[in-house]
Design an enzyme around this catalytic site. Sequence first.
Site, PDB file in Angstrom:
ATOM      1  N   ILE A  53      43.544  51.150 -44.835  1.00  0.00           N
ATOM      2  CA  ILE A  53      44.446  51.520 -43.745  1.00  0.00           C
ATOM      3  C   ILE A  53      43.907  51.035 -42.406  1.00  0.00           C
ATOM      4  O   ILE A  53      44.643  50.470 -41.583  1.00  0.00           O
ATOM      5  CB  ILE A  53      44.655  53.048 -43.721  1.00  0.00           C
ATOM      6  CG1 ILE A  53      45.376  53.491 -44.997  1.00  0.00           C
ATOM      7  CG2 ILE A  53      45.461  53.462 -42.492  1.00  0.00           C
ATOM      8  CD1 ILE A  53      45.521  54.990 -45.127  1.00  0.00           C
ATOM      9  N   HIS A  88      54.802  23.292 -59.713  1.00  0.00           N
ATOM     10  CA  HIS A  88      54.159  22.478 -58.672  1.00  0.00           C
ATOM     11  C   HIS A  88      55.228  22.010 -57.679  1.00  0.00           C
ATOM     12  O   HIS A  88      56.323  21.639 -58.070  1.00  0.00           O
ATOM     13  CB  HIS A  88      53.487  21.261 -59.308  1.00  0.00           C
ATOM     14  CG  HIS A  88      52.964  20.270 -58.303  1.00  0.00           C
ATOM     15  ND1 HIS A  88      51.776  20.467 -57.638  1.00  0.00           N
ATOM     16  CD2 HIS A  88      53.486  19.102 -57.848  1.00  0.00           C
ATOM     17  CE1 HIS A  88      51.567  19.435 -56.818  1.00  0.00           C
ATOM     18  NE2 HIS A  88      52.592  18.600 -56.929  1.00  0.00           N
ATOM     19  N   GLY A 106      40.642  58.499 -44.332  1.00  0.00           N
ATOM     20  CA  GLY A 106      41.003  59.069 -45.624  1.00  0.00           C
ATOM     21  C   GLY A 106      42.215  59.970 -45.528  1.00  0.00           C
ATOM     22  O   GLY A 106      42.773  60.203 -44.448  1.00  0.00           O
ATOM     23  N   ALA A 152      59.965  73.518 -49.808  1.00  0.00           N
ATOM     24  CA  ALA A 152      60.075  74.113 -51.140  1.00  0.00           C
ATOM     25  C   ALA A 152      58.762  74.757 -51.561  1.00  0.00           C
ATOM     26  O   ALA A 152      57.683  74.274 -51.222  1.00  0.00           O
ATOM     27  CB  ALA A 152      60.477  73.050 -52.161  1.00  0.00           C
TER      28      ALA A 152
END
Length: 389
Positions: free
Chosen positions: A106, A366, A193, A37
């Site tokens: 990453i 708990h 990055g 697009a």
Amino acid sequence: LILAPTRELAIQICDELRAGVEGLLEGAGVTVVAGQASFTGPNTAVVKKGAREVEVHFDNAIIATGLAPSVPPLKAPLPETVMDSEGALSAGHFDRCVVIIGGGVIGMEFAFLYRDMGVQVYVVEYLDHILGNVDPDVAQVVLDAAQERGIRIFASGKVTEIRRSDSGETLVSFEQDGQEKTLVADSVLTATGRRPVTAGLGLEAAGVALTERGFIGINEYMQTNVPNIYAIGDVTGKVALAHAASHQGLAAVDGVRGAPRGVDYGCIPSVIFTDPEVACVGKTEQECRREGIPVKVSKFPFSANGKAKIMGQAVGFVKLICHAESGVLLGGAIVGPDASALISTITEAVSGKMTGEAFTEVVFAHPTTSEAIHEAALGLTVGMLHYQG
């Protein structure tokens, strides 16, 4: 090593989730047009797929193109054994030895994944520490766990060259402490990055402006400089997390329907899927001290939590940070079991600007790992019940 059953299961799960989303779109009456697009004006776009071209007229548009992996700038062309994160996920196999360039989120997530699959892993990080977006004490827990697993990490390493040897191995050369070093591997993963995906979108035709860093600029309501065109997700350069993008998406849709609202980016939790997991929200201790904010810090170790010990996952801690004068919670971090799930509780407290004292009134079941949050909150006020640091 080919892990066909594991890969087939992963593909099956992804296909099921994708089909589920497609079904929801169809049920909601959404028309999906697949293809590339690009805007042709502030109210028009064209979608191309092969020889097919569809023109779309719209009142409002939302851009959500995300980020793409960026490759470190090196002199020579990279060999075919170098892959980015997307290539690694679609590889379908695991090599015997991998060098990962980048010790951020990453890079470290892949490091643990590869190591669990029996791969020898080397990580070369440009900074002098891994996971630069978290506090040093949190990163240290992950570093210790990585080294115990046999993941070798070379901090302060600047990669200078990646090439193939005459015998077919991939050689990664880097500088560290003034010395030139070389690692030999089967493949290389670059995790240095990501960059915004804006090329080919026809933003100029629509009049949409980019920031100096190349992201799509938006206001607090997700609008670009063209009021009827919104942008969400990583391409905006705000918070590069899927759940942040979803939250921005909801805000953008509210804007389209005439009920604009903003997003508090300071209260979006982040999770690092290493082992142990890491989860953070709000300000870090390091960030507060850098900004001159007086803080009080409380840390409760999972080694003092019964459920964590039963699970055999007693490494790590819960850390809470509050303003030293007002007592308002500014941030928190969890490194250890269930971190990705537990962080939601701290997120609610930070988002609601609760004080440490008010947080101690919350009752935690708990035995659960969540009790470590309660203990850390007590550490900000009257003192912990089950640990003396």
